[in-house]
Design a protein around this motif. Sequence first.
Motif, PDB file in Angstrom:
ATOM      1  N   GLY A 248       0.798  -1.221   0.000  1.00 41.82           N
ATOM      2  CA  GLY A 248       0.000   0.000   0.000  1.00 41.82           C
ATOM      3  C   GLY A 248       0.825   1.262   0.000  1.00 41.82           C
ATOM      4  O   GLY A 248       0.285   2.368   0.094  1.00 41.82           O
ATOM      5  N   LYS A 249       2.143   1.129  -0.142  1.00 43.35           N
ATOM      6  CA  LYS A 249       3.012   2.305  -0.126  1.00 43.35           C
ATOM      7  C   LYS A 249       3.078   2.950  -1.512  1.00 43.35           C
ATOM      8  O   LYS A 249       2.904   2.288  -2.535  1.00 43.35           O
ATOM      9  CB  LYS A 249       4.425   1.927   0.334  1.00 43.35           C
ATOM     10  N   ASN A 250       3.341   4.235  -1.523  1.00 41.24           N
ATOM     11  CA  ASN A 250       3.548   4.977  -2.767  1.00 41.24           C
ATOM     12  C   ASN A 250       5.044   5.032  -3.030  1.00 41.24           C
ATOM     13  O   ASN A 250       5.817   5.582  -2.242  1.00 41.24           O
ATOM     14  CB  ASN A 250       2.959   6.381  -2.645  1.00 41.24           C
ATOM     15  N   VAL A 251       5.452   4.436  -4.150  1.00 43.69           N
ATOM     16  CA  VAL A 251       6.860   4.220  -4.459  1.00 43.69           C
ATOM     17  C   VAL A 251       7.275   5.123  -5.616  1.00 43.69           C
ATOM     18  O   VAL A 251       6.547   5.274  -6.598  1.00 43.69           O
ATOM     19  CB  VAL A 251       7.114   2.748  -4.848  1.00 43.69           C
ATOM     20  N   LEU A 252       8.449   5.722  -5.495  1.00 39.16           N
ATOM     21  CA  LEU A 252       9.065   6.449  -6.600  1.00 39.16           C
ATOM     22  C   LEU A 252      10.168   5.561  -7.160  1.00 39.16           C
ATOM     23  O   LEU A 252      11.117   5.215  -6.461  1.00 39.16           O
ATOM     24  CB  LEU A 252       9.651   7.776  -6.115  1.00 39.16           C
ATOM     25  N   PHE A 253      10.023   5.169  -8.433  1.00 36.37           N
ATOM     26  CA  PHE A 253      10.990   4.294  -9.092  1.00 36.37           C
ATOM     27  C   PHE A 253      11.787   5.121 -10.093  1.00 36.37           C
ATOM     28  O   PHE A 253      11.222   5.782 -10.965  1.00 36.37           O
ATOM     29  CB  PHE A 253      10.259   3.155  -9.810  1.00 36.37           C
ATOM     30  N   LEU A 254      13.113   5.082  -9.983  1.00 31.81           N
ATOM     31  CA  LEU A 254      13.996   5.835 -10.865  1.00 31.81           C
ATOM     32  C   LEU A 254      14.960   4.859 -11.529  1.00 31.81           C
ATOM     33  O   LEU A 254      15.647   4.096 -10.833  1.00 31.81           O
ATOM     34  CB  LEU A 254      14.781   6.887 -10.077  1.00 31.81           C
ATOM     35  N   ALA A 255      15.009   4.861 -12.858  1.00 30.50           N
ATOM     36  CA  ALA A 255      15.886   3.954 -13.589  1.00 30.50           C
ATOM     37  C   ALA A 255      16.882   4.742 -14.419  1.00 30.50           C
ATOM     38  O   ALA A 255      16.502   5.581 -15.225  1.00 30.50           O
ATOM     39  CB  ALA A 255      15.066   3.035 -14.498  1.00 30.50           C
ATOM     40  N   ASP A 256      18.157   4.451 -14.250  1.00 28.80           N
ATOM     41  CA  ASP A 256      19.215   5.136 -14.987  1.00 28.80           C
ATOM     42  C   ASP A 256      20.202   4.084 -15.516  1.00 28.80           C
ATOM     43  O   ASP A 256      21.071   3.618 -14.783  1.00 28.80           O
ATOM     44  CB  ASP A 256      19.927   6.117 -14.051  1.00 28.80           C
ATOM     45  N   SER A 257      20.082   3.622 -16.744  1.00 28.90           N
ATOM     46  CA  SER A 257      19.132   4.102 -17.727  1.00 28.90           C
ATOM     47  C   SER A 257      18.543   2.906 -18.486  1.00 28.90           C
ATOM     48  O   SER A 257      19.159   1.833 -18.532  1.00 28.90           O
ATOM     49  CB  SER A 257      19.819   5.042 -18.725  1.00 28.90           C
ATOM     50  N   VAL A 258      17.384   3.138 -19.097  1.00 29.05           N
ATOM     51  CA  VAL A 258      16.733   2.110 -19.898  1.00 29.05           C
ATOM     52  C   VAL A 258      17.573   1.782 -21.132  1.00 29.05           C
ATOM     53  O   VAL A 258      17.564   0.649 -21.623  1.00 29.05           O
ATOM     54  CB  VAL A 258      15.319   2.566 -20.311  1.00 29.05           C
TER      55      VAL A 258
END
Length: 442
Positions: A248-258
């Motif tokens: 139920g948490k709000n997650v910020l996902f950051l990908a470096d790099s696709v």
Amino acid sequence: MKAELQALTRQIASTRLASQMGRVTGIAGGEIEISGLASVARIGDRLVLRRGPGDELHGEVLKIKGNNISMLPDRAPDGAAIGDAVLLHPSPEFAPSDHWIGRVIDPFGEPLDGRPMLPGSAPRDLMAAPPKAAGRRGMGERLPTGHALLNTILPIVRGQRVGLFAGSGVGKSSLLAKLAKAMEADVVVMALIGERGREVNHFVEQVLGPEGMRRAVVVAATSDQSALVRRRCAWAAMTVAEHFRDQGKNVLFLADSVTRFAEAHREISAASGEAPALRGYPPSVTPLITGLCERAGPGGEGQGDITAVFSVLVAGSDMDEPIADILRGVLDGHIVLSREIAERGRFPAVDVSRSVSRSLPAAATADENAAIQEVRKFLGAYEQSEVMIRAGLYAEGNDAVLDQAVKLWPELDAFFGREDAEGITSSFNRLLLLLRRAKAGR
């Protein structure tokens, strides 16, 4: 304490006292052929080739054909010989845990920060399917980002998936780090795919720092590691994000790099014999990328959301190259960084005219949307006549909109680079003040 004891018990129970063994029968083109394991091996299982006491070569099962399997080693197979022993280790379980927050791990769930760490109690599938389309909620409310531009003209809402398109050295990693520290989220999960080893440590200790790491999990695979490990990094990080989303948490996902994720897949596909199609990329790269992106976004009933920012390396600002083109079609907006803007010292170096947020107009009020449209009108007028203005050919009084744009431009450019920790309302108030002053001719 109970959860830690369960994790330790599971880890002990899963320890294997014996391993299946095969022998090297051939070495060609970076692949190693092995006999004796085809009946028990699975794609993705780990292999250890023993060349001598203390001399091991690690790899992964790439193909199974007849009585042989193919191993893709983690590095060049120099020194390997026919008859060398190869041990089979089933693909390791990946079990994220709440205790991973504040830690730096590798794509197999092992710590990279020198401190011991236990896995969670429930293993998860690295290739999990996204939530069912019919059961997903819509995108949520706007999120404060710490940047005036991203609070107003290019808003990011909860559950949105955004692409960050940039060449090397224009502030992409710095912008991601600032979002990791300032953006509203319960947990931040960051995938550093194919990053330089020195840069991983610098990013964690200097760029993110203790403040950013307090709510972050960093999954890293450095550029010297095999394509298999680099590709796994993106899947592992997304699996960690899903672990927290399901709570139920709000997650910020950051990908470096696709882009480096796709390049790793290209190496693996070439080794497995898949023919290239899209400027050297295999056809399978499209479902690979879209599958990763679809796992982010709003969750289902009772779940949280994964708000995602996927960075893309675009050589020469070529937005039509295959990876950029694929991502533009599946994401909910794109932010383009410009080398020209970076070279004149404005950061973040966002090219506003080429960037768009598909959360608009729903994410803003009628008045806010009107202000955004007005800014884009002035910006378009200025950029269309910029060459003429710089050449000294512009004469005031011929075009009222251009006159306003020329007067507004310095303040508007400064606004685009402004950090604003006070939130969305504060950013919009500053933007409206700029527009009122432009209309008043001041």
